[in-house]
Scaffold this motif. Structure first.
Motif, PDB file in Angstrom:
ATOM      1  N   ALA A 169       0.807  -1.233   0.000  1.00  0.00           N
ATOM      2  CA  ALA A 169       0.000   0.000   0.000  1.00  0.00           C
ATOM      3  C   ALA A 169       0.834   1.274   0.000  1.00  0.00           C
ATOM      4  O   ALA A 169       0.295   2.349  -0.278  1.00  0.00           O
ATOM      5  CB  ALA A 169      -0.948   0.001   1.193  1.00  0.00           C
ATOM      6  N   ILE A 170       2.115   1.192   0.287  1.00  0.00           N
ATOM      7  CA  ILE A 170       2.982   2.370   0.230  1.00  0.00           C
ATOM      8  C   ILE A 170       3.749   2.396  -1.096  1.00  0.00           C
ATOM      9  O   ILE A 170       3.770   3.407  -1.800  1.00  0.00           O
ATOM     10  CB  ILE A 170       3.977   2.380   1.416  1.00  0.00           C
ATOM     11  CG1 ILE A 170       3.235   2.334   2.748  1.00  0.00           C
ATOM     12  CG2 ILE A 170       4.907   3.589   1.317  1.00  0.00           C
ATOM     13  CD1 ILE A 170       2.316   3.492   3.018  1.00  0.00           C
ATOM     14  N   ALA A 171       4.357   1.279  -1.446  1.00  0.00           N
ATOM     15  CA  ALA A 171       5.168   1.222  -2.672  1.00  0.00           C
ATOM     16  C   ALA A 171       4.332   1.414  -3.936  1.00  0.00           C
ATOM     17  O   ALA A 171       4.787   2.049  -4.893  1.00  0.00           O
ATOM     18  CB  ALA A 171       5.923  -0.106  -2.736  1.00  0.00           C
ATOM     19  N   HIS A 172       3.117   0.876  -3.929  1.00  0.00           N
ATOM     20  CA  HIS A 172       2.263   0.965  -5.122  1.00  0.00           C
ATOM     21  C   HIS A 172       2.003   2.419  -5.544  1.00  0.00           C
ATOM     22  O   HIS A 172       2.250   2.794  -6.695  1.00  0.00           O
ATOM     23  CB  HIS A 172       0.974   0.191  -4.869  1.00  0.00           C
ATOM     24  CG  HIS A 172       0.142  -0.023  -6.086  1.00  0.00           C
ATOM     25  ND1 HIS A 172      -1.131  -0.515  -6.017  1.00  0.00           N
ATOM     26  CD2 HIS A 172       0.364   0.175  -7.408  1.00  0.00           C
ATOM     27  CE1 HIS A 172      -1.646  -0.602  -7.228  1.00  0.00           C
ATOM     28  NE2 HIS A 172      -0.757  -0.179  -8.095  1.00  0.00           N
ATOM     29  N   PRO A 173       1.519   3.283  -4.635  1.00  0.00           N
ATOM     30  CA  PRO A 173       1.317   4.676  -5.057  1.00  0.00           C
ATOM     31  C   PRO A 173       2.628   5.403  -5.362  1.00  0.00           C
ATOM     32  O   PRO A 173       2.648   6.301  -6.211  1.00  0.00           O
ATOM     33  CB  PRO A 173       0.586   5.324  -3.877  1.00  0.00           C
ATOM     34  CG  PRO A 173       0.735   4.398  -2.741  1.00  0.00           C
ATOM     35  CD  PRO A 173       0.985   3.044  -3.301  1.00  0.00           C
ATOM     36  N   ILE A 174       3.720   5.017  -4.720  1.00  0.00           N
ATOM     37  CA  ILE A 174       5.016   5.627  -5.042  1.00  0.00           C
ATOM     38  C   ILE A 174       5.391   5.324  -6.483  1.00  0.00           C
ATOM     39  O   ILE A 174       5.870   6.209  -7.210  1.00  0.00           O
ATOM     40  CB  ILE A 174       6.107   5.143  -4.060  1.00  0.00           C
ATOM     41  CG1 ILE A 174       5.874   5.753  -2.682  1.00  0.00           C
ATOM     42  CG2 ILE A 174       7.507   5.477  -4.571  1.00  0.00           C
ATOM     43  CD1 ILE A 174       6.747   5.176  -1.580  1.00  0.00           C
ATOM     44  N   ALA A 175       5.168   4.095  -6.916  1.00  0.00           N
ATOM     45  CA  ALA A 175       5.454   3.730  -8.314  1.00  0.00           C
ATOM     46  C   ALA A 175       4.604   4.575  -9.258  1.00  0.00           C
ATOM     47  O   ALA A 175       5.114   5.124 -10.250  1.00  0.00           O
ATOM     48  CB  ALA A 175       5.199   2.240  -8.535  1.00  0.00           C
ATOM     49  N   HIS A 176       3.300   4.694  -8.960  1.00  0.00           N
ATOM     50  CA  HIS A 176       2.432   5.496  -9.830  1.00  0.00           C
ATOM     51  C   HIS A 176       2.808   6.978  -9.795  1.00  0.00           C
ATOM     52  O   HIS A 176       2.730   7.662 -10.820  1.00  0.00           O
ATOM     53  CB  HIS A 176       0.958   5.304  -9.457  1.00  0.00           C
ATOM     54  CG  HIS A 176       0.387   4.042 -10.006  1.00  0.00           C
ATOM     55  ND1 HIS A 176       0.233   3.822 -11.362  1.00  0.00           N
ATOM     56  CD2 HIS A 176      -0.049   2.917  -9.384  1.00  0.00           C
ATOM     57  CE1 HIS A 176      -0.293   2.626 -11.553  1.00  0.00           C
ATOM     58  NE2 HIS A 176      -0.466   2.053 -10.377  1.00  0.00           N
ATOM     59  N   TRP A 177       3.197   7.490  -8.644  1.00  0.00           N
ATOM     60  CA  TRP A 177       3.612   8.893  -8.541  1.00  0.00           C
ATOM     61  C   TRP A 177       4.812   9.157  -9.459  1.00  0.00           C
ATOM     62  O   TRP A 177       4.858  10.166 -10.154  1.00  0.00           O
ATOM     63  CB  TRP A 177       3.932   9.235  -7.091  1.00  0.00           C
ATOM     64  CG  TRP A 177       4.529  10.593  -6.920  1.00  0.00           C
ATOM     65  CD1 TRP A 177       5.820  10.885  -6.593  1.00  0.00           C
ATOM     66  CD2 TRP A 177       3.881  11.860  -7.103  1.00  0.00           C
ATOM     67  NE1 TRP A 177       5.996  12.251  -6.541  1.00  0.00           N
ATOM     68  CE2 TRP A 177       4.824  12.869  -6.862  1.00  0.00           C
ATOM     69  CE3 TRP A 177       2.587  12.226  -7.454  1.00  0.00           C
ATOM     70  CZ2 TRP A 177       4.513  14.227  -6.944  1.00  0.00           C
ATOM     71  CZ3 TRP A 177       2.287  13.574  -7.540  1.00  0.00           C
ATOM     72  CH2 TRP A 177       3.235  14.555  -7.285  1.00  0.00           C
ATOM     73  N   ASN A 178       5.767   8.232  -9.468  1.00  0.00           N
ATOM     74  CA  ASN A 178       6.935   8.395 -10.330  1.00  0.00           C
ATOM     75  C   ASN A 178       6.564   8.283 -11.805  1.00  0.00           C
ATOM     76  O   ASN A 178       7.125   8.980 -12.647  1.00  0.00           O
ATOM     77  CB  ASN A 178       8.027   7.394  -9.944  1.00  0.00           C
ATOM     78  CG  ASN A 178       8.783   7.859  -8.723  1.00  0.00           C
ATOM     79  OD1 ASN A 178       9.674   8.688  -8.819  1.00  0.00           O
ATOM     80  ND2 ASN A 178       8.402   7.357  -7.557  1.00  0.00           N
ATOM     81  N   MET A 179       5.593   7.428 -12.111  1.00  0.00           N
ATOM     82  CA  MET A 179       5.095   7.340 -13.489  1.00  0.00           C
ATOM     83  C   MET A 179       4.393   8.638 -13.877  1.00  0.00           C
ATOM     84  O   MET A 179       4.541   9.117 -15.004  1.00  0.00           O
ATOM     85  CB  MET A 179       4.149   6.155 -13.640  1.00  0.00           C
ATOM     86  CG  MET A 179       4.814   4.818 -13.562  1.00  0.00           C
ATOM     87  SD  MET A 179       3.589   3.497 -13.702  1.00  0.00           S
ATOM     88  CE  MET A 179       4.647   2.117 -14.020  1.00  0.00           C
ATOM     89  N   LEU A 180       3.626   9.200 -12.942  1.00  0.00           N
ATOM     90  CA  LEU A 180       2.941  10.474 -13.185  1.00  0.00           C
ATOM     91  C   LEU A 180       3.953  11.576 -13.487  1.00  0.00           C
ATOM     92  O   LEU A 180       3.778  12.356 -14.425  1.00  0.00           O
ATOM     93  CB  LEU A 180       2.074  10.845 -11.986  1.00  0.00           C
ATOM     94  CG  LEU A 180       1.386  12.209 -12.017  1.00  0.00           C
ATOM     95  CD1 LEU A 180       0.440  12.330 -13.204  1.00  0.00           C
ATOM     96  CD2 LEU A 180       0.633  12.440 -10.711  1.00  0.00           C
ATOM     97  N   LYS A 181       5.023  11.633 -12.703  1.00  0.00           N
ATOM     98  CA  LYS A 181       6.048  12.662 -12.933  1.00  0.00           C
ATOM     99  C   LYS A 181       6.706  12.498 -14.305  1.00  0.00           C
ATOM    100  O   LYS A 181       6.960  13.494 -14.992  1.00  0.00           O
ATOM    101  CB  LYS A 181       7.110  12.608 -11.827  1.00  0.00           C
ATOM    102  CG  LYS A 181       6.585  13.061 -10.482  1.00  0.00           C
ATOM    103  CD  LYS A 181       7.658  13.263  -9.436  1.00  0.00           C
ATOM    104  CE  LYS A 181       8.576  12.099  -9.252  1.00  0.00           C
ATOM    105  NZ  LYS A 181       9.545  12.255  -8.156  1.00  0.00           N
TER     106      LYS A 181
END
Length: 114
Positions: free
Chosen positions: A43-55
């Protein structure tokens, strides 16, 4: 998340950042997709991965990808908590249909199996 998985997750994020700095966006997406697969059940790593994809999508001005990653970043925590390991793993990019199962690279599957 197991320590070995977290270590590889961080390594893929670091690799992506280096590749972005070098303007190698195609390879950066691959590293981010690998990070997404590794972190998708956390639940922490998953949104971090998407945040980096968003950037990265923002940097490339890819508006379809931006909208998908924005939504995915917001939904990553609740979806991971609700479905967790029941979900099949996927790369996380907008151009992959949710109904499409993707093959997991063998080296990542070995890490996940540890």
């Amino acid at each position: 998340m197991k320590a070995i998985v977290y270590e590889h997750f961080q390594a893929e994020l670091s690799k992506a950042k280096t590749l972005i700095a070098e303007q190698d966006f195609e390879s950066a997406w691959i590293a981010l997709q690998r990070a997404h697969i590794l972190g998708q059940n956390d639940a922490i790593a998953h949104p971090i991965a998407h945040w980096n994809m968003l950037k990265l999508a923002w940097k490339q001005k890819d508006f379809q990808e931006i909208s998908m990653q924005l939504m995915s970043t917001v939904l990553a925590i609740p979806l991971t908590l609700l479905s967790g390991k029941k979900r099949y793993l996927r790369g996380g990019k907008a151009n992959v249909d949710d109904s499409e199962k993707m093959s997991i690279p063998e080296d990542i599957q070995q890490i996940l199996n540890q």
